[in-house]
Design a protein around this motif. Structure first.
Motif, PDB file in Angstrom:
ATOM      1  N   HIS A  37       0.863  -1.187   0.000  1.00 55.18           N
ATOM      2  CA  HIS A  37       0.000   0.000   0.000  1.00 55.18           C
ATOM      3  C   HIS A  37       0.894   1.229   0.000  1.00 55.18           C
ATOM      4  N   TRP A  70      -6.595  -3.656   9.952  1.00 54.06           N
ATOM      5  CA  TRP A  70      -5.343  -3.008  10.364  1.00 54.06           C
ATOM      6  C   TRP A  70      -5.161  -3.056  11.879  1.00 54.06           C
ATOM      7  N   THR A 120      -3.379  -6.931   7.454  1.00 52.47           N
ATOM      8  CA  THR A 120      -2.754  -5.608   7.320  1.00 52.47           C
ATOM      9  C   THR A 120      -2.410  -5.012   8.685  1.00 52.47           C
ATOM     10  N   TYR A 146       2.938  -1.932   9.307  1.00 53.22           N
ATOM     11  CA  TYR A 146       2.906  -0.495   9.031  1.00 53.22           C
ATOM     12  C   TYR A 146       4.344  -0.005   8.889  1.00 53.22           C
ATOM     13  N   GLN A 206       1.578  -1.589   4.700  1.00 53.79           N
ATOM     14  CA  GLN A 206       1.083  -0.222   4.466  1.00 53.79           C
ATOM     15  C   GLN A 206       2.210   0.785   4.668  1.00 53.79           C
TER      16      GLN A 206
END
Length: 530
Positions: free
Chosen positions: A125, A362, A381, A387, A435
């Motif tokens: 992402h 997430w 995610t 992240y 991400q």
């Protein structure tokens, strides 16, 4: 190799592969191999050094690769498999094979590889709303994804801080909402400070079509995201009548959550379906469109007599029910156009999703398991460890980040579908995705630093095999060097990669995880810009 093949064993013979060698087989497979190995200038031929054939018993992404004294043989179930076989062949070559003009021939060691991925969704992402990255950088990222057999590029095209795609139906979006007068530059939790520098940019629809075609040639699918109904400041800066209050807005110049929210009334649905038509028209075949659904502040809906009356007319009890209805209406519109909706996990927690909606949890594996148990396809995610806007070490030398610490080892140890889940829950995990939110990623060099080599570990767990990752990564870094990737060195940042000036203060990871745990069980809660 990264990712590690499912089965690989050496053979005694080798083969001398030269630039300009012939490739034989079906035309689409030849095209895939030539695209995957651009430095070799391979040519179609009847009796190729690389011989390709279709094997109906193999999946589209599966392949068998054999290197012996007579040449290279590849069997695959489809074009993607041929492309991935060529990427594996490329990794059998010396690092210089990743440089243009470095040599005209390479000795390929004998090998037998049988391979296929664990997950169909292997994603990265990129948030281009907070900081815009021009087309050339997106296409370069596609190239690096292709090398690592990653196949989903999730582009976060709209948020409070910017709108990033041309709209011919609503031109004020790219004319007004694609730029802001300044950006926040302060560490998390510190007093606000701004750089005073205008920032902006957008992709034309022709740019988006080009990116999508370039990605498809490299077995990558572009997943566009228009995040609604919250995160709407940029949309409402251009078209305030689409908001819950009709009041004017500015493109946001700070980070965090905004109360700006689109109205759920029919004109907003008409607006968004028109935007979807433009996106789908540019991107071509687009099996997924992400519609967000995260961090929505519903106060303005609750305070609006018009919206409240509309809610009652639909027979809905609460504004949370209205949000669920709104997202389902958009998902229905996408389904009519041949695409599946994807949402962040708050939309799942609120309920009411179409059964075929893909959920990106997430807030952790707990909510991921709940979504899987409810029958939704899930792409893992989790903030930790996926992240990549988090620092890789708790050190003042690290460039400014939202928090610390997520290491390469953390990513490599992550299992998107743990063994202690029920079989039907594991089957619902269709993939894993990292991400990169870009509040603190202002340029391509920082993007490289944040993304790599953590994305190498992501590729490994997404493909399936995780043995001896540290040793394979050490060898793999030479390929990244040859390609000019400015990754974070395992020993820490180079002097020019260190934080300047020293800006103290990042949010501690344990504090983040505590907040996430609390939020996962509260459908009305929103995150504090994690």
């Amino acid at each position: 190799m990264i990712p590690r093949p499912k089965l690989s064993r050496p053979l005694s013979a080798s083969y001398e592969l030269t630039a300009g060698a012939a490739v034989s087989g079906p035309a689409d497979l030849i095209g895939a191999v030539r695209t995957a190995m651009p430095g070799l200038d391979l040519l179609p031929g009847d009796d190729g050094a690389i011989d390709l054939r279709l094997d109906p018993s193999l999946g589209d992404e599966a392949y068998r690769l054999t290197v012996g004294s007579r040449g290279v043989e590849i069997a695959t179930g489809g074009r993607a498999g041929a492309f991935y076989a060529a990427q594996s062949l490329r990794q059998l070559l010396p690092d210089d094979a990743f440089r243009y003009g470095a040599a005209t021939s390479w000795t390929v060691p004998g090998a037998r590889i049988e391979d296929e991925p664990r997950f169909p969704w292997r994603g990265l992402h990129l948030d281009v709303a907070r900081h815009f990255f021009p087309k050339r950088e997106v296409m370069r990222l596609v190239d690096l994804m292709a090398l690592h057999k990653l196949n989903r590029l999730h582009l976060h095209l709209a948020d409070d801080q910017g709108w990033r795609v041309e709209s011919r139906a609503y031109p004020l979006l790219h004319e007004m909402s694609s730029h802001r007068p300044r950006s926040a530059v302060h560490p998390y939790g510190q007093p606000e400070a701004f750089d005073g520098i205008p920032h902006g940019g957008y992709y034309t629809l022709d740019d988006l079509a080009e990116i999508a075609a370039y990605a498809r040639d490299r077995a990558v699918t572009v997943v566009p995201e228009i995040d609604v109904p919250g995160h709407a400041s940029a949309i409402l800066a251009a078209y305030p009548s689409l908001g819950a209050t009709g009041e004017p807005h500015d493109v946001l110049d700070r980070w965090g959550i905004s109360p700006a929210i689109l109205s759920p009334l029919p004109p907003t649905v008409e607006f968004l379906t028109t935007i979807f038509d433009e996106l789908l028209g540019a991107l071509g075949e687009t099996p997924y469109v992400h519609i967000g659904g995260d961090e929505v502040v519903l106060d303005q809906w609750a305070a609006s007599p018009e919206i409240d009356a509309y809610r009652e007319s639909l027979g809905l009890a609460t504004v949370n029910d209205l949000q669920a209805w709104f997202l389902r209406r958009l998902a229905d519109a996408l389904a009519e156009r041949g695409s599946r909706a994807v949402v962040w996990d708050e939309a799942f927690v609120s309920g009411g999703l179409r059964p075929d909606t893909v959920v990106m949890p997430w807030r952790g594996q707990g909510v991921a398991r709940r979504a899987a148990a409810a029958g939704h396809d899930v792409v893992a995610t989790s903030v930790f460890p996926l992240y990549f806007d988090y620092a890789e070490a708790a050190s003042p030398d690290e460039p400014l980040a939202i928090g610390e610490t997520i290491t390469v080892a953390d990513v490599a140890a992550f299992d998107p579908a743990p063994d202690d889940w029920a079989p039907q829950e594991r089957e619902r995990v269709i993939g894993v995705q990292a991400q990169l939110w870009t509040e603190r990623v202002p340029d391509p060099r920082t993007l490289d630093y944040r993304m790599w080599p953590r994305a190498c570990a992501l590729a490994d767990i997404a493909w399936g095999a995780q043995d001896d990752f540290p040793g394979r990564l050490e060898a793999h870094l030479g390929r990244l060097d040859a390609l000019g990737v400015e990754y974070r060195p395992p020993a820490g940042p180079h002097p020019w990669q260190r934080r300047r000036p020293h800006l103290p203060g990042v949010i501690r990871l344990d504090e983040v995880m505590d907040r996430i745990e609390a939020m996962t069980h509260d459908p009305e809660s929103t995150r504090p810009s994690i």
